[in-house]
Design a protein around this motif. Sequence first.
Motif, PDB file in Angstrom:
ATOM      1  N   PRO A 113      14.310  12.753   8.818  1.00  0.00           N
ATOM      2  CA  PRO A 113      14.907  11.584   7.824  1.00  0.00           C
ATOM      3  C   PRO A 113      14.195  12.520   6.216  1.00  0.00           C
ATOM      4  CG  PRO A 113      13.473  10.855   9.343  1.00  0.00           C
ATOM      5  CD  PRO A 113      13.923  11.877   9.670  1.00  0.00           C
ATOM      6  N   VAL A 114      14.743  12.073   4.906  1.00  0.00           N
ATOM      7  CA  VAL A 114      14.293  12.787   4.037  1.00  0.00           C
ATOM      8  C   VAL A 114      14.456  11.384   3.379  1.00  0.00           C
ATOM      9  CG1 VAL A 114      15.452  13.568   1.360  1.00  0.00           C
ATOM     10  CG2 VAL A 114      16.589  14.050   3.379  1.00  0.00           C
ATOM     11  N   LEU A 115      12.568  11.635   3.507  1.00  0.00           N
ATOM     12  CA  LEU A 115      11.538  11.100   2.949  1.00  0.00           C
ATOM     13  C   LEU A 115      10.774  11.039   1.612  1.00  0.00           C
ATOM     14  CD1 LEU A 115       9.593  10.300   5.828  1.00  0.00           C
ATOM     15  CD2 LEU A 115      11.470   8.337   5.092  1.00  0.00           C
ATOM     16  N   PHE A 116      10.509  10.098   0.098  1.00  0.00           N
ATOM     17  CA  PHE A 116      10.420  10.541  -1.106  1.00  0.00           C
ATOM     18  C   PHE A 116       9.824   9.183  -1.118  1.00  0.00           C
ATOM     19  CE2 PHE A 116      14.630   9.073  -1.883  1.00  0.00           C
ATOM     20  CZ  PHE A 116      14.695   8.804  -3.010  1.00  0.00           C
ATOM     21  N   PRO A 117       8.761   8.694  -1.966  1.00  0.00           N
ATOM     22  CA  PRO A 117       7.487   7.944  -1.976  1.00  0.00           C
ATOM     23  C   PRO A 117       7.953   6.878  -3.098  1.00  0.00           C
ATOM     24  CG  PRO A 117       6.374   9.243  -2.952  1.00  0.00           C
ATOM     25  CD  PRO A 117       7.823  10.052  -2.787  1.00  0.00           C
ATOM     26  N   LYS A 118       7.516   5.581  -3.266  1.00  0.00           N
ATOM     27  CA  LYS A 118       8.023   4.783  -4.849  1.00  0.00           C
ATOM     28  C   LYS A 118       6.301   4.294  -4.761  1.00  0.00           C
ATOM     29  CE  LYS A 118      12.579   3.575  -5.163  1.00  0.00           C
ATOM     30  NZ  LYS A 118      12.826   4.055  -6.857  1.00  0.00           N
ATOM     31  N   PHE A 119       5.991   3.622  -6.077  1.00  0.00           N
ATOM     32  CA  PHE A 119       4.796   3.022  -6.327  1.00  0.00           C
ATOM     33  C   PHE A 119       4.668   1.472  -6.192  1.00  0.00           C
ATOM     34  CE2 PHE A 119       4.808   7.554  -7.638  1.00  0.00           C
ATOM     35  CZ  PHE A 119       3.874   8.220  -6.987  1.00  0.00           C
ATOM     36  N   ALA A 120       3.806   1.008  -6.049  1.00  0.00           N
ATOM     37  CA  ALA A 120       3.619  -0.806  -6.165  1.00  0.00           C
ATOM     38  C   ALA A 120       4.243  -0.783  -7.908  1.00  0.00           C
ATOM     39  CB  ALA A 120       2.469  -1.332  -6.113  1.00  0.00           C
ATOM     40  N   ALA A 145       0.885  -0.513   0.176  1.00  0.00           N
ATOM     41  CA  ALA A 145       0.280   0.141  -0.120  1.00  0.00           C
ATOM     42  C   ALA A 145       0.536   0.971   0.044  1.00  0.00           C
ATOM     43  CB  ALA A 145      -0.417   0.001   1.140  1.00  0.00           C
ATOM     44  N   LYS A 146       1.932   1.110   1.045  1.00  0.00           N
ATOM     45  CA  LYS A 146       2.761   2.542   0.874  1.00  0.00           C
ATOM     46  C   LYS A 146       4.978   1.796   0.604  1.00  0.00           C
ATOM     47  CE  LYS A 146       0.661   3.591   4.548  1.00  0.00           C
ATOM     48  NZ  LYS A 146      -0.024   2.967   4.474  1.00  0.00           N
ATOM     49  N   ILE A 147       4.835   2.932  -0.312  1.00  0.00           N
ATOM     50  CA  ILE A 147       6.800   2.261   0.053  1.00  0.00           C
ATOM     51  C   ILE A 147       7.225   3.926   0.055  1.00  0.00           C
ATOM     52  CG2 ILE A 147       8.451   1.755  -1.779  1.00  0.00           C
ATOM     53  CD1 ILE A 147       5.866   0.395  -3.812  1.00  0.00           C
ATOM     54  N   PHE A 148       8.446   3.797   1.455  1.00  0.00           N
ATOM     55  CA  PHE A 148       8.645   4.612   2.257  1.00  0.00           C
ATOM     56  C   PHE A 148      10.171   4.564   1.943  1.00  0.00           C
ATOM     57  CE2 PHE A 148       4.544   4.040   5.184  1.00  0.00           C
ATOM     58  CZ  PHE A 148       4.534   5.352   4.966  1.00  0.00           C
ATOM     59  N   CYS A 149      10.995   5.573   1.512  1.00  0.00           N
ATOM     60  CA  CYS A 149      12.428   5.373   1.066  1.00  0.00           C
ATOM     61  C   CYS A 149      13.169   6.379   1.340  1.00  0.00           C
ATOM     62  CB  CYS A 149      12.397   5.777  -0.724  1.00  0.00           C
ATOM     63  SG  CYS A 149      11.132   4.181  -1.989  1.00  0.00           S
ATOM     64  N   VAL A 150      13.515   6.104   2.095  1.00  0.00           N
ATOM     65  CA  VAL A 150      15.104   7.459   2.723  1.00  0.00           C
ATOM     66  C   VAL A 150      16.031   8.019   2.028  1.00  0.00           C
ATOM     67  CG1 VAL A 150      16.489   7.930   4.988  1.00  0.00           C
ATOM     68  CG2 VAL A 150      14.408   5.884   4.909  1.00  0.00           C
ATOM     69  N   GLY A 151      16.646   8.844   2.066  1.00  0.00           N
ATOM     70  CA  GLY A 151      17.560   9.144   1.643  1.00  0.00           C
ATOM     71  C   GLY A 151      18.799   9.958   2.132  1.00  0.00           C
ATOM     72  N   LEU A 152      20.245   9.832   1.901  1.00  0.00           N
ATOM     73  CA  LEU A 152      21.013  11.071   2.797  1.00  0.00           C
ATOM     74  C   LEU A 152      20.960  10.116   3.922  1.00  0.00           C
ATOM     75  CD1 LEU A 152      20.554  14.813   1.450  1.00  0.00           C
ATOM     76  CD2 LEU A 152      21.824  12.801   1.516  1.00  0.00           C
ATOM     77  N   ASN A 153      21.048   8.966   4.711  1.00  0.00           N
ATOM     78  CA  ASN A 153      20.772   8.305   5.837  1.00  0.00           C
ATOM     79  C   ASN A 153      22.313   7.595   6.000  1.00  0.00           C
ATOM     80  OD1 ASN A 153      19.951   7.393   7.927  1.00  0.00           O
ATOM     81  ND2 ASN A 153      18.546   5.285   7.062  1.00  0.00           N
ATOM     82  N   TYR A 154      23.373   7.436   5.158  1.00  0.00           N
ATOM     83  CA  TYR A 154      24.863   7.443   5.619  1.00  0.00           C
ATOM     84  C   TYR A 154      25.377   8.641   5.294  1.00  0.00           C
ATOM     85  CZ  TYR A 154      23.216   2.467   5.443  1.00  0.00           C
ATOM     86  OH  TYR A 154      23.168   0.973   5.448  1.00  0.00           O
ATOM     87  N   ARG A 155      26.161   8.912   6.813  1.00  0.00           N
ATOM     88  CA  ARG A 155      26.661   9.820   6.545  1.00  0.00           C
ATOM     89  C   ARG A 155      27.525  10.401   5.687  1.00  0.00           C
ATOM     90  NH1 ARG A 155      25.802   9.030  11.834  1.00  0.00           N
ATOM     91  NH2 ARG A 155      25.485  10.523  13.059  1.00  0.00           N
ATOM     92  N   ALA A 156      28.299   9.159   4.903  1.00  0.00           N
ATOM     93  CA  ALA A 156      29.272   8.898   3.313  1.00  0.00           C
ATOM     94  C   ALA A 156      28.609   9.201   2.140  1.00  0.00           C
ATOM     95  CB  ALA A 156      30.463   7.747   3.294  1.00  0.00           C
ATOM     96  N   HIS A 157      27.531   8.927   1.940  1.00  0.00           N
ATOM     97  CA  HIS A 157      26.594   9.544   0.804  1.00  0.00           C
ATOM     98  C   HIS A 157      25.920  10.606   1.639  1.00  0.00           C
ATOM     99  CE1 HIS A 157      24.718   9.323  -2.204  1.00  0.00           C
ATOM    100  NE2 HIS A 157      23.410   9.542  -1.263  1.00  0.00           N
ATOM    101  N   ILE A 211       9.892  -0.006   3.802  1.00  0.00           N
ATOM    102  CA  ILE A 211      10.677   0.490   3.736  1.00  0.00           C
ATOM    103  C   ILE A 211      12.196   0.800   3.302  1.00  0.00           C
ATOM    104  CG2 ILE A 211      11.487   2.592   6.034  1.00  0.00           C
ATOM    105  CD1 ILE A 211       9.766   2.291   7.605  1.00  0.00           C
ATOM    106  N   LEU A 212      12.649   1.629   2.246  1.00  0.00           N
ATOM    107  CA  LEU A 212      13.850   1.435   2.052  1.00  0.00           C
ATOM    108  C   LEU A 212      14.503   2.432   2.849  1.00  0.00           C
ATOM    109  CD1 LEU A 212      12.496   0.708   0.100  1.00  0.00           C
ATOM    110  CD2 LEU A 212      13.753   1.337  -1.862  1.00  0.00           C
ATOM    111  N   THR A 213      15.582   2.202   3.778  1.00  0.00           N
ATOM    112  CA  THR A 213      16.212   2.980   4.100  1.00  0.00           C
ATOM    113  C   THR A 213      17.211   3.753   4.340  1.00  0.00           C
ATOM    114  OG1 THR A 213      17.947   0.992   4.971  1.00  0.00           O
ATOM    115  CG2 THR A 213      15.754   0.648   6.420  1.00  0.00           C
ATOM    116  N   GLY A 214      18.100   3.517   2.681  1.00  0.00           N
ATOM    117  CA  GLY A 214      18.716   4.376   2.586  1.00  0.00           C
ATOM    118  C   GLY A 214      20.250   3.310   2.410  1.00  0.00           C
ATOM    119  N   THR A 215      21.397   4.500   1.482  1.00  0.00           N
ATOM    120  CA  THR A 215      21.944   3.920   0.724  1.00  0.00           C
ATOM    121  C   THR A 215      23.440   4.595   1.241  1.00  0.00           C
ATOM    122  OG1 THR A 215      23.339   3.087  -1.344  1.00  0.00           O
ATOM    123  CG2 THR A 215      22.632   5.828  -1.658  1.00  0.00           C
TER     124      THR A 215
END
Length: 283
Positions: free
Chosen positions: A90-97, A66-78, A232-236
């Motif tokens: 948290p920097v958040l943005f969506p994706k869709f199914a 129903a919902k996909i949450f993505c997190v940007g900028l969640n590792y200091r090196a990135h 929840i995609l937790t960041g790269t």
Amino acid sequence: MAYVTYEHRGQRHAGELTGRTVVPLAGITELGADTTPNTLTEATRDTSAEIAVTEVKLLPVVPRPAKIFCVGLNYRAHVAESQRELPTYPVLFPKFASSLLGPNDDIVLPPESGQVDYEGELVVVIGRPGRRISEDRALDHVLGYTVANDVTMRDFQYRTHQWMQGKAWDRCTPVGPHVVPPEAVDLAGAGIRTVLNGEKVQESDLSRLIFSVPELISKISVFTALSPGDLILTGTPGGVGYRRDPQLFLRDGDRISVEVDGVGVLSSVVRAAGSDGQDGAGR
């Protein structure tokens, strides 16, 4: 122990992955809105229908979240390579199914973009509903963990201050190959890495997340209820292609894998779109 959603002979099933075989879970057609930890534990294993995993088509572990949450900028090196300030929220943005790909599907390069980048990530699969969840209870709401490659069209991402147009392309985000239960993952230090054509291009560990998994669940659930099957995609980590010198983007024929210790390896082949620009079926 791990769980998958798959198709066999035109029928969709959820199953328990044991070694290289899949045992269907009776009465469960896919992991998603009706799947809780108790559902998986109590489901009858139909051992008479056990099948080799090579004989089925693996789907995105949750095909219709129903919902996909993505997190940007969640590792200091990135954060550092992106030349941004350390976030305090948290920097958040969506994706869709429709953004999701199965773990054996090809990553198809859209003809409109010349800057297709990789981002290896740990994914949280929600298993119990909740709103305004406290951090100390947050992990009680986790069904398990899986792996994603947050494939990003950088030349579209940075057209505006919002990132959605670079992140939410149809069939751009491989997720899988399976979901493992929470106790299988060391959130305090499991390694995460991305390997492109045999070369390690990203490497970190989960202890370096700026916002931990419990923090993310707690903060997201303040503004919206979380439901079983939400992702929840937790960041790269650092090392994305756009920030390298020279820049490094995905090309036709590349092989890329994202690995999270205790969770699994998500491997993909990259190919150019067909002459009609369509992203065909997986391999």
